[in-house]
Design a protein around this motif. Sequence first.
Motif, mmCIF file in Angstrom:
data_model
loop_
_atom_site.group_PDB
_atom_site.id
_atom_site.type_symbol
_atom_site.label_atom_id
_atom_site.label_comp_id
_atom_site.label_asym_id
_atom_site.label_seq_id
_atom_site.Cartn_x
_atom_site.Cartn_y
_atom_site.Cartn_z
ATOM 1 N N GLN A 81 54.991 47.883 -38.083
ATOM 2 C CA GLN A 81 54.213 47.596 -36.876
ATOM 3 C C GLN A 81 55.131 47.495 -35.664
ATOM 4 O O GLN A 81 56.271 47.067 -35.771
ATOM 5 N N VAL A 82 54.585 47.879 -34.537
ATOM 6 C CA VAL A 82 55.226 47.675 -33.244
ATOM 7 C C VAL A 82 54.235 46.895 -32.394
ATOM 8 O O VAL A 82 53.042 47.208 -32.372
ATOM 9 N N MET A 83 54.749 45.857 -31.720
ATOM 10 C CA MET A 83 53.900 45.031 -30.865
ATOM 11 C C MET A 83 54.480 45.020 -29.451
ATOM 12 O O MET A 83 55.664 44.747 -29.275
ATOM 13 N N HIS A 84 53.641 45.320 -28.473
ATOM 14 C CA HIS A 84 54.012 45.211 -27.062
ATOM 15 C C HIS A 84 53.503 43.854 -26.623
ATOM 16 O O HIS A 84 52.295 43.619 -26.569
ATOM 17 N N ARG A 85 54.428 42.948 -26.326
ATOM 18 C CA ARG A 85 54.062 41.546 -26.148
ATOM 19 C C ARG A 85 54.463 41.043 -24.770
ATOM 20 O O ARG A 85 55.516 41.380 -24.251
ATOM 21 N N LEU A 86 53.604 40.195 -24.227
ATOM 22 C CA LEU A 86 53.896 39.525 -22.974
ATOM 23 C C LEU A 86 53.930 38.031 -23.239
ATOM 24 O O LEU A 86 52.956 37.440 -23.695
ATOM 25 N N SER A 87 55.082 37.417 -23.002
ATOM 26 C CA SER A 87 55.206 35.954 -23.061
ATOM 27 C C SER A 87 55.824 35.558 -21.732
ATOM 28 O O SER A 87 55.253 35.850 -20.701
ATOM 29 N N GLU A 90 58.090 40.580 -20.683
ATOM 30 C CA GLU A 90 57.548 41.674 -21.473
ATOM 31 C C GLU A 90 58.541 42.043 -22.570
ATOM 32 O O GLU A 90 59.747 42.106 -22.320
ATOM 33 N N ARG A 91 58.055 42.301 -23.782
ATOM 34 C CA ARG A 91 58.934 42.548 -24.932
ATOM 35 C C ARG A 91 58.344 43.623 -25.845
ATOM 36 O O ARG A 91 57.140 43.833 -25.863
ATOM 37 N N ILE A 92 59.215 44.210 -26.650
ATOM 38 C CA ILE A 92 58.805 45.083 -27.755
ATOM 39 C C ILE A 92 59.310 44.439 -29.035
ATOM 40 O O ILE A 92 60.499 44.112 -29.149
ATOM 41 N N ASP A 93 58.397 44.228 -29.988
ATOM 42 C CA ASP A 93 58.739 43.642 -31.276
ATOM 43 C C ASP A 93 58.489 44.666 -32.377
ATOM 44 O O ASP A 93 57.404 45.261 -32.438
ATOM 45 N N TYR A 94 59.496 44.852 -33.218
ATOM 46 C CA TYR A 94 59.381 45.712 -34.392
ATOM 47 C C TYR A 94 59.232 44.808 -35.605
ATOM 48 O O TYR A 94 60.033 43.898 -35.802
ATOM 49 N N PHE A 95 58.221 45.074 -36.432
ATOM 50 C CA PHE A 95 57.997 44.312 -37.651
ATOM 51 C C PHE A 95 58.304 45.211 -38.840
ATOM 52 O O PHE A 95 57.824 46.348 -38.900
ATOM 53 N N LEU A 96 59.118 44.687 -39.739
ATOM 54 C CA LEU A 96 59.521 45.425 -40.923
ATOM 55 C C LEU A 96 59.146 44.627 -42.154
ATOM 56 O O LEU A 96 59.085 43.390 -42.107
ATOM 57 N N SER A 97 58.909 45.316 -43.257
ATOM 58 C CA SER A 97 58.629 44.619 -44.510
ATOM 59 C C SER A 97 59.637 45.048 -45.558
ATOM 60 O O SER A 97 60.221 46.124 -45.480
ATOM 61 N N CYS A 98 59.815 44.157 -46.524
ATOM 62 C CA CYS A 98 60.767 44.398 -47.592
ATOM 63 C C CYS A 98 60.375 43.545 -48.791
ATOM 64 O O CYS A 98 60.027 42.377 -48.630
ATOM 65 N N ILE A 132 53.230 35.894 -34.441
ATOM 66 C CA ILE A 132 53.627 36.157 -35.826
ATOM 67 C C ILE A 132 52.384 36.166 -36.711
ATOM 68 O O ILE A 132 52.214 37.044 -37.565
ATOM 69 N N ARG A 133 51.490 35.203 -36.504
ATOM 70 C CA ARG A 133 50.221 35.168 -37.243
ATOM 71 C C ARG A 133 49.461 36.473 -37.022
ATOM 72 O O ARG A 133 48.936 37.075 -37.958
ATOM 73 N N GLN A 134 49.385 36.916 -35.755
ATOM 74 C CA GLN A 134 48.668 38.154 -35.451
ATOM 75 C C GLN A 134 49.321 39.344 -36.146
ATOM 76 O O GLN A 134 48.635 40.208 -36.691
ATOM 77 N N ALA A 135 50.637 39.393 -36.157
ATOM 78 C CA ALA A 135 51.345 40.500 -36.820
ATOM 79 C C ALA A 135 51.084 40.494 -38.327
ATOM 80 O O ALA A 135 50.907 41.556 -38.937
ATOM 81 N N ARG A 144 49.111 49.364 -37.120
ATOM 82 C CA ARG A 144 50.512 49.731 -36.917
ATOM 83 C C ARG A 144 51.028 49.468 -35.493
ATOM 84 O O ARG A 144 52.217 49.428 -35.265
ATOM 85 N N PHE A 145 50.106 49.332 -34.538
ATOM 86 C CA PHE A 145 50.493 49.035 -33.155
ATOM 87 C C PHE A 145 49.514 48.016 -32.579
ATOM 88 O O PHE A 145 48.316 48.100 -32.808
#
Length: 152
Positions: A81-87, A90-98, A132-135, A144-145
Amino acid sequence: MEQTGMGRRERYRMPCAVHLFLERGDEVLLLRRYRTGYEDGNYSVVAGHLDGGEQVKAAMIREAREEAGIEIDEGDLEIIQVMHRLSEEERIDYFLSCSRWQGEIRNREPEKCDELRWVRRDALPENVIPYIRQALTNHSRGVRFSSFGWDG
């Protein structure tokens, strides 16, 4: 945006971060933030910023080593997942799983984290950081976005 000496505008830059969903069956590893000045007392996941000149998976491998003391092979990481976030900014967050790693998970940053905890994804504690909950919800739904923090 600032102008450079030749009249060109400098391109906008924003912070980028990586977040790891370490998965064990239907559980995910959460860590509780402690004395960081950001979301202390709330749960997050292994995460950190890209240092620059660093690929997303390489940054995640580094953060997993630094925070949880584990080694992850690049091929065992999936960008989910990629999240375009405003706190505050403005930020870009990449979420990875393993779900595969080497070594025993342990808290390598006790000055920033006071608990590591496996929880079922369908029974998250109330104090999970909202994005994080939303992701995590997005991940379970195959989203995915997403954008977060742009409303009102």
